[in-house]
Design a protein around this motif. Structure first.
Motif, PDB file in Angstrom:
ATOM      1  N   VAL A   1       0.905  -1.152   0.000  1.00 57.03           N
ATOM      2  CA  VAL A   1       0.000   0.000   0.000  1.00 57.03           C
ATOM      3  C   VAL A   1       0.945   1.203   0.000  1.00 57.03           C
ATOM      4  N   PRO A   2       1.020   1.907  -1.130  1.00 56.59           N
ATOM      5  CA  PRO A   2       2.039   2.950  -1.270  1.00 56.59           C
ATOM      6  C   PRO A   2       1.835   4.124  -0.315  1.00 56.59           C
ATOM      7  N   LEU A   3       2.934   4.811  -0.074  1.00 56.62           N
ATOM      8  CA  LEU A   3       2.864   6.012   0.752  1.00 56.62           C
ATOM      9  C   LEU A   3       1.884   7.011   0.155  1.00 56.62           C
ATOM     10  N   GLU A   4       1.762   7.026  -1.184  1.00 51.95           N
ATOM     11  CA  GLU A   4       0.835   7.928  -1.875  1.00 51.95           C
ATOM     12  C   GLU A   4      -0.616   7.666  -1.506  1.00 51.95           C
ATOM     13  N   LEU A   5      -0.895   6.480  -0.952  1.00 54.17           N
ATOM     14  CA  LEU A   5      -2.255   6.143  -0.506  1.00 54.17           C
ATOM     15  C   LEU A   5      -2.303   5.938   1.012  1.00 54.17           C
ATOM     16  N   GLY A   6      -1.288   6.439   1.694  1.00 52.87           N
ATOM     17  CA  GLY A   6      -1.277   6.326   3.147  1.00 52.87           C
ATOM     18  C   GLY A   6      -0.896   4.950   3.663  1.00 52.87           C
ATOM     19  N   GLY A   7       0.003   4.271   2.938  1.00 57.17           N
ATOM     20  CA  GLY A   7       0.521   3.000   3.439  1.00 57.17           C
ATOM     21  C   GLY A   7       1.440   3.243   4.619  1.00 57.17           C
ATOM     22  N   ALA A   8       1.545   2.256   5.499  1.00 58.61           N
ATOM     23  CA  ALA A   8       2.419   2.376   6.669  1.00 58.61           C
ATOM     24  C   ALA A   8       3.877   2.441   6.204  1.00 58.61           C
ATOM     25  N   PRO A   9       4.596   3.505   6.573  1.00 60.37           N
ATOM     26  CA  PRO A   9       5.949   3.700   6.064  1.00 60.37           C
ATOM     27  C   PRO A   9       6.968   2.645   6.488  1.00 60.37           C
ATOM     28  N   ARG A  10       6.923   2.185   7.739  1.00 57.62           N
ATOM     29  CA  ARG A  10       7.972   1.306   8.261  1.00 57.62           C
ATOM     30  C   ARG A  10       7.500  -0.099   8.628  1.00 57.62           C
ATOM     31  N   ASP A  11       6.250  -0.403   8.439  1.00 56.38           N
ATOM     32  CA  ASP A  11       5.731  -1.715   8.838  1.00 56.38           C
ATOM     33  C   ASP A  11       6.190  -2.789   7.854  1.00 56.38           C
ATOM     34  N   PRO A  12       6.947  -3.803   8.312  1.00 59.34           N
ATOM     35  CA  PRO A  12       7.399  -4.878   7.420  1.00 59.34           C
ATOM     36  C   PRO A  12       6.247  -5.619   6.729  1.00 59.34           C
ATOM     37  N   LYS A  13       5.052  -5.526   7.263  1.00 58.37           N
ATOM     38  CA  LYS A  13       3.890  -6.145   6.606  1.00 58.37           C
ATOM     39  C   LYS A  13       3.478  -5.361   5.361  1.00 58.37           C
ATOM     40  N   ASN A  14       4.044  -4.168   5.199  1.00 54.50           N
ATOM     41  CA  ASN A  14       3.725  -3.333   4.050  1.00 54.50           C
ATOM     42  C   ASN A  14       4.921  -3.140   3.116  1.00 54.50           C
ATOM     43  N   LEU A  15       6.067  -3.693   3.456  1.00 56.17           N
ATOM     44  CA  LEU A  15       7.281  -3.552   2.652  1.00 56.17           C
ATOM     45  C   LEU A  15       7.755  -4.914   2.182  1.00 56.17           C
ATOM     46  N   TRP A  16       8.155  -4.993   0.921  1.00 60.22           N
ATOM     47  CA  TRP A  16       8.656  -6.269   0.387  1.00 60.22           C
ATOM     48  C   TRP A  16       9.639  -6.013  -0.751  1.00 60.22           C
ATOM     49  N   PRO A  17      10.549  -6.973  -0.999  1.00 64.17           N
ATOM     50  CA  PRO A  17      11.539  -6.813  -2.064  1.00 64.17           C
ATOM     51  C   PRO A  17      10.933  -7.166  -3.417  1.00 64.17           C
ATOM     52  N   GLU A  18      10.441  -6.156  -4.119  1.00 63.97           N
ATOM     53  CA  GLU A  18       9.768  -6.348  -5.399  1.00 63.97           C
ATOM     54  C   GLU A  18      10.811  -6.381  -6.519  1.00 63.97           C
ATOM     55  N   PRO A  19      10.833  -7.453  -7.330  1.00 60.81           N
ATOM     56  CA  PRO A  19      11.818  -7.553  -8.414  1.00 60.81           C
ATOM     57  C   PRO A  19      11.697  -6.410  -9.421  1.00 60.81           C
ATOM     58  N   ARG A  20      12.841  -5.942  -9.894  1.00 64.94           N
ATOM     59  CA  ARG A  20      12.897  -4.876 -10.900  1.00 64.94           C
ATOM     60  C   ARG A  20      12.888  -5.448 -12.318  1.00 64.94           C
ATOM     61  N   TYR A  21      12.630  -6.736 -12.479  1.00 66.26           N
ATOM     62  CA  TYR A  21      12.635  -7.393 -13.786  1.00 66.26           C
ATOM     63  C   TYR A  21      11.424  -8.297 -13.880  1.00 66.26           C
ATOM     64  N   GLY A  22      11.181  -8.856 -15.061  1.00 65.00           N
ATOM     65  CA  GLY A  22      10.039  -9.739 -15.261  1.00 65.00           C
ATOM     66  C   GLY A  22       8.937  -9.043 -16.044  1.00 65.00           C
ATOM     67  N   ASP A  23       7.803  -9.726 -16.174  1.00 63.32           N
ATOM     68  CA  ASP A  23       6.681  -9.192 -16.956  1.00 63.32           C
ATOM     69  C   ASP A  23       6.072  -7.938 -16.332  1.00 63.32           C
ATOM     70  N   GLU A  24       6.063  -7.860 -15.018  1.00 68.88           N
ATOM     71  CA  GLU A  24       5.498  -6.709 -14.291  1.00 68.88           C
ATOM     72  C   GLU A  24       6.539  -6.221 -13.285  1.00 68.88           C
ATOM     73  N   PRO A  25       7.593  -5.536 -13.768  1.00 69.97           N
ATOM     74  CA  PRO A  25       8.643  -5.084 -12.844  1.00 69.97           C
ATOM     75  C   PRO A  25       8.147  -3.988 -11.900  1.00 69.97           C
ATOM     76  N   ALA A  26       8.937  -3.726 -10.881  1.00 67.81           N
ATOM     77  CA  ALA A  26       8.579  -2.762  -9.840  1.00 67.81           C
ATOM     78  C   ALA A  26       8.116  -1.428 -10.403  1.00 67.81           C
ATOM     79  N   GLN A  27       8.776  -0.947 -11.444  1.00 66.29           N
ATOM     80  CA  GLN A  27       8.403   0.363 -11.979  1.00 66.29           C
ATOM     81  C   GLN A  27       7.007   0.372 -12.590  1.00 66.29           C
ATOM     82  N   SER A  28       6.463  -0.793 -12.961  1.00 61.53           N
ATOM     83  CA  SER A  28       5.090  -0.861 -13.491  1.00 61.53           C
ATOM     84  C   SER A  28       4.079  -0.464 -12.421  1.00 61.53           C
ATOM     85  N   LYS A  29       4.368  -0.787 -11.184  1.00 63.03           N
ATOM     86  CA  LYS A  29       3.456  -0.491 -10.084  1.00 63.03           C
ATOM     87  C   LYS A  29       3.389   1.014  -9.809  1.00 63.03           C
TER      88      LYS A  29
END
Length: 179
Positions: A112-140
């Motif tokens: 849940v991005p910071l732009e929508l009020g996601g929790a900034p430091r909660d590990p339940k809201n942060l994950w290592p999103e790959p920068r490659y593949g069919d839907e890379p991180a920048q697509s989000k």
């Protein structure tokens, strides 16, 4: 600050190498060392919902969007520093069992991005999103920006946007009729 970041990254890399987790493959694949991972890659490009279900910043509500997320630059005031996110990213790369342990190949992203009020430091809201593949991180990022614009413009509610992106960011816009 840069020297402490470099020291933290070097220390983390040494720790990963010593534990056998640093193998440097080109893409996220099941862990080469055969160690069990606690988070599944089966939903990529989405995170494992048992590990990262998303979390909200309690300061951001529908009533406060005018003084929080809809203010230009507001996310900079809550974004956690790399001194926090890099060690978390390294830990979570191991939890996902990625054989590629290069931190540069992942964005420590807020489900849940910071732009929508996601929790900034909660590990339940942060994950290592790959920068490659069919839907890379920048697509989000495009989805996040469109949802913020829709919330701030009154097209959708904050709760609807948060729920849609946490459920599946790849279908969030179409599910909300924002294509």
């Amino acid at each position: 600050m840069r020297s402490s970041y470099g020291l933290a990254a070097a220390s983390a890399s040494l720790a990963l190498a010593a534990s056998g987790l640093l193998v440097g493959a080109a893409h996220a694949t099941p862990h080469a060392a055969g160690l069990a991972s606690s988070c599944s890659q089966s939903r990529l490009p989405l995170p494992d919902p048992t590990c990262q279900p998303g979390a909200y910043n309690p300061d951001v509500t529908q009533d406060t969007i005018g003084s929080t997320i809809c203010v230009p630059g507001w996310t900079k005031t809550v974004r956690p520093p790399v001194s926090y996110t890099t060690p978390l990213k390294i830990k979570q790369i191991g939890e996902y069992g990625y054989s590629d342990t290069s931190t540069a190949d992942y964005e420590e992203d807020h489900l849940v991005p910071l732009e929508l009020g996601g929790a900034p430091r909660d590990p339940k809201n942060l994950w290592p999103e790959p920068r490659y593949g069919d839907e890379p991180a920048q697509s989000k990022d495009t989805v996040e920006n469109r949802l913020k614009t829709a919330v701030c413009g009154g097209e959708v509610t904050l709760d609807a946007a948060r729920s849609a992106i946490a459920q599946d960011w790849t279908t969030a816009l179409s599910n909300l009729g924002l294509n």
